[in-house]
Design a protein around this motif. Structure first.
Motif, PDB file in Angstrom:
ATOM      1  N   ARG A  15       3.983 -11.179 -16.100  1.00  0.00           N
ATOM      2  CA  ARG A  15       2.773 -10.647 -15.457  1.00  0.00           C
ATOM      3  C   ARG A  15       2.602 -11.255 -14.066  1.00  0.00           C
ATOM      4  N   MET A  16       2.869 -12.539 -13.927  1.00  0.00           N
ATOM      5  CA  MET A  16       2.771 -13.201 -12.625  1.00  0.00           C
ATOM      6  C   MET A  16       3.759 -12.593 -11.621  1.00  0.00           C
ATOM      7  N   ILE A  17       4.978 -12.324 -12.091  1.00  0.00           N
ATOM      8  CA  ILE A  17       5.988 -11.731 -11.212  1.00  0.00           C
ATOM      9  C   ILE A  17       5.584 -10.308 -10.820  1.00  0.00           C
ATOM     10  N   ARG A  18       5.064  -9.551 -11.785  1.00  0.00           N
ATOM     11  CA  ARG A  18       4.632  -8.186 -11.479  1.00  0.00           C
ATOM     12  C   ARG A  18       3.447  -8.184 -10.522  1.00  0.00           C
ATOM     13  N   ASP A  19       2.534  -9.123 -10.713  1.00  0.00           N
ATOM     14  CA  ASP A  19       1.402  -9.225  -9.787  1.00  0.00           C
ATOM     15  C   ASP A  19       1.887  -9.573  -8.386  1.00  0.00           C
ATOM     16  N   ALA A  20       2.889 -10.443  -8.308  1.00  0.00           N
ATOM     17  CA  ALA A  20       3.457 -10.799  -7.009  1.00  0.00           C
ATOM     18  C   ALA A  20       4.078  -9.574  -6.351  1.00  0.00           C
ATOM     19  N   LEU A  21       4.797  -8.796  -7.147  1.00  0.00           N
ATOM     20  CA  LEU A  21       5.395  -7.561  -6.630  1.00  0.00           C
ATOM     21  C   LEU A  21       4.314  -6.625  -6.099  1.00  0.00           C
ATOM     22  N   THR A  22       3.231  -6.501  -6.835  1.00  0.00           N
ATOM     23  CA  THR A  22       2.138  -5.618  -6.424  1.00  0.00           C
ATOM     24  C   THR A  22       1.557  -6.053  -5.085  1.00  0.00           C
ATOM     25  N   GLU A  26       1.911  -4.087  -1.325  1.00  0.00           N
ATOM     26  CA  GLU A  26       0.743  -3.735  -0.515  1.00  0.00           C
ATOM     27  C   GLU A  26       0.879  -4.293   0.899  1.00  0.00           C
ATOM     28  N   GLU A  27       1.416  -5.490   1.002  1.00  0.00           N
ATOM     29  CA  GLU A  27       1.508  -6.163   2.302  1.00  0.00           C
ATOM     30  C   GLU A  27       2.619  -5.617   3.190  1.00  0.00           C
ATOM     31  N   LYS A  28       3.804  -5.406   2.621  1.00  0.00           N
ATOM     32  CA  LYS A  28       4.954  -5.089   3.455  1.00  0.00           C
ATOM     33  C   LYS A  28       5.819  -3.931   2.980  1.00  0.00           C
ATOM     34  N   GLY A  29       5.497  -3.346   1.837  1.00  0.00           N
ATOM     35  CA  GLY A  29       6.334  -2.280   1.314  1.00  0.00           C
ATOM     36  C   GLY A  29       7.493  -2.831   0.515  1.00  0.00           C
ATOM     37  N   PHE A  30       8.013  -2.047  -0.403  1.00  0.00           N
ATOM     38  CA  PHE A  30       9.019  -2.532  -1.345  1.00  0.00           C
ATOM     39  C   PHE A  30      10.319  -2.948  -0.668  1.00  0.00           C
ATOM     40  N   GLU A  31      10.799  -2.157   0.271  1.00  0.00           N
ATOM     41  CA  GLU A  31      12.119  -2.398   0.855  1.00  0.00           C
ATOM     42  C   GLU A  31      12.210  -3.734   1.585  1.00  0.00           C
ATOM     43  N   ALA A 106      -5.055  -1.754 -13.155  1.00  0.00           N
ATOM     44  CA  ALA A 106      -5.411  -0.895 -12.031  1.00  0.00           C
ATOM     45  C   ALA A 106      -4.665  -1.223 -10.742  1.00  0.00           C
ATOM     46  N   GLN A 107      -4.506  -2.495 -10.442  1.00  0.00           N
ATOM     47  CA  GLN A 107      -3.891  -2.865  -9.164  1.00  0.00           C
ATOM     48  C   GLN A 107      -2.462  -2.336  -9.073  1.00  0.00           C
ATOM     49  N   PHE A 108      -1.690  -2.547 -10.137  1.00  0.00           N
ATOM     50  CA  PHE A 108      -0.315  -2.071 -10.138  1.00  0.00           C
ATOM     51  C   PHE A 108      -0.264  -0.549 -10.216  1.00  0.00           C
ATOM     52  N   MET A 109      -1.087   0.044 -11.070  1.00  0.00           N
ATOM     53  CA  MET A 109      -1.080   1.501 -11.251  1.00  0.00           C
ATOM     54  C   MET A 109      -1.490   2.217  -9.974  1.00  0.00           C
ATOM     55  N   ILE A 112       1.548   1.817  -7.498  1.00  0.00           N
ATOM     56  CA  ILE A 112       2.774   2.514  -7.863  1.00  0.00           C
ATOM     57  C   ILE A 112       2.592   4.026  -7.850  1.00  0.00           C
ATOM     58  N   LEU A 113       1.341   4.485  -8.050  1.00  0.00           N
ATOM     59  CA  LEU A 113       1.065   5.914  -8.028  1.00  0.00           C
ATOM     60  C   LEU A 113       0.527   6.378  -6.675  1.00  0.00           C
ATOM     61  N   GLY A 114       0.392   5.445  -5.730  1.00  0.00           N
ATOM     62  CA  GLY A 114      -0.152   5.771  -4.418  1.00  0.00           C
ATOM     63  C   GLY A 114       0.927   6.038  -3.388  1.00  0.00           C
ATOM     64  N   PRO A 115       0.524   6.224  -2.132  1.00  0.00           N
ATOM     65  CA  PRO A 115       1.478   6.543  -1.054  1.00  0.00           C
ATOM     66  C   PRO A 115       2.507   5.457  -0.788  1.00  0.00           C
ATOM     67  N   LYS A 116       2.202   4.197  -1.131  1.00  0.00           N
ATOM     68  CA  LYS A 116       3.162   3.110  -0.938  1.00  0.00           C
ATOM     69  C   LYS A 116       3.980   2.826  -2.193  1.00  0.00           C
ATOM     70  N   GLY A 117       3.780   3.635  -3.218  1.00  0.00           N
ATOM     71  CA  GLY A 117       4.435   3.402  -4.485  1.00  0.00           C
ATOM     72  C   GLY A 117       5.795   4.059  -4.597  1.00  0.00           C
ATOM     73  N   ASP A 118       6.186   4.341  -5.832  1.00  0.00           N
ATOM     74  CA  ASP A 118       7.500   4.890  -6.128  1.00  0.00           C
ATOM     75  C   ASP A 118       7.349   6.359  -6.517  1.00  0.00           C
ATOM     76  N   PRO A 119       7.742   7.296  -5.642  1.00  0.00           N
ATOM     77  CA  PRO A 119       7.624   8.729  -5.967  1.00  0.00           C
ATOM     78  C   PRO A 119       8.362   9.093  -7.255  1.00  0.00           C
ATOM     79  N   ALA A 120       9.462   8.414  -7.509  1.00  0.00           N
ATOM     80  CA  ALA A 120      10.236   8.710  -8.713  1.00  0.00           C
ATOM     81  C   ALA A 120       9.442   8.391  -9.974  1.00  0.00           C
ATOM     82  N   PHE A 121       8.554   7.390  -9.887  1.00  0.00           N
ATOM     83  CA  PHE A 121       7.757   7.032 -11.054  1.00  0.00           C
ATOM     84  C   PHE A 121       6.759   8.135 -11.386  1.00  0.00           C
ATOM     85  N   GLN A 122       6.209   8.778 -10.364  1.00  0.00           N
ATOM     86  CA  GLN A 122       5.299   9.891 -10.599  1.00  0.00           C
ATOM     87  C   GLN A 122       6.006  11.025 -11.327  1.00  0.00           C
ATOM     88  N   VAL A 123       7.246  11.267 -10.950  1.00  0.00           N
ATOM     89  CA  VAL A 123       8.039  12.291 -11.633  1.00  0.00           C
ATOM     90  C   VAL A 123       8.260  11.896 -13.087  1.00  0.00           C
TER      91      VAL A 123
END
Length: 214
Positions: A15-22, A26-31, A106-109, A112-123
């Motif tokens: 959970r800590m790692i996932r929160d860090a990812l979230t 938000e700060e810099k984008g996944f890439e 909510a923070q992760f969801m 991940i479902l927003g404009p900075k998230g993963d489009p593939a996950f929405q699919v």
């Protein structure tokens, strides 16, 4: 007891790692995220990170898989026959639990479902809705002949349901899970035309056209 403590520790670490990812997405984008960023943000060492994930891509994939797996439990409770059971309108308990779960994550969801998230996950979410609920409902329920192609119906319903969830997250979850569950089941049960109060206005067209058309 030791195993339970270990399991809780693993869950907490993940959970800590996932929160860090979230936060970092938000700060810099996944890439732009590095493993070093993740370990510093989560306050863990690299060995602990690699104990659970191969890299940041594996982390994202497994985080999304956990969401899908946990959501599946709520869809198990929402049986196909409930779609034609009016009692669900007053007691949409399975959907309430689903919205409560989304609220808890909510923070992760939202990310991940927003404009900075993963489009593939929405699919994947829409495909999950289709295969785990909608297709089963169509197979297990007696219904009149379809008025539209099944593929179009599936695309409409899954996109609409996901859109409601996304809107709720984007606008700060102002309505409680109970209200959101009730809203979604009413739209599903009655259809958008009915809940919008337009049924009578559109009835001539639905029944085969107005008098002028004939």
């Amino acid at each position: 007891m030791t195993d339970q403590k270990t399991d809780r520790r693993i869950i907490r670490t993940k959970r800590m790692i996932r929160d860090a990812l979230t936060h970092l997405m938000e700060e810099k984008g996944f890439e732009r995220i590095t493993v070093r960023d993740l370990t510093e943000k989560a306050d863990i060492n690299r060995g602990t990170f690699y104990l659970h994930y191969q890299d940041k891509y594996d982390l994202l994939k497994k985080s999304e898989e956990e969401i899908i797996k946990e959501m599946k439990e709520f869809f198990k409770e929402l049986k196909p026959k409930m779609l034609v059971d009016s009692q669900l309108l007053n007691e949409p308990i399975p959907l309430v639990k689903l919205f409560e779960y989304i609220e808890e994550n909510a923070q992760f969801m939202k990310l991940i479902l927003g404009p900075k998230g993963d489009p593939a996950f929405q699919v994947r979410i829409k495909q999950f809705m289709r295969t785990n609920f909608l297709e089963k409902a169509m197979k297990n329920l007696n219904h009149e002949p379809l008025l539209v192609p099944i593929e179009h119906l599936m695309a409409y319903v899954t996109s609409a349901h996901l859109g409601v969830i996304q809107y709720w997250l984007e606008n700060g979850m102002q309505q409680p899970p109970q209200e959101m569950a009730s809203t979604l089941i009413k739209i599903s049960y009655f259809g958008p035309v009915y809940v919008a109060g337009l049924k009578e206005e559109l009835k001539p067209q639905i029944d085969g056209g107005s008098d002028e058309a004939t």
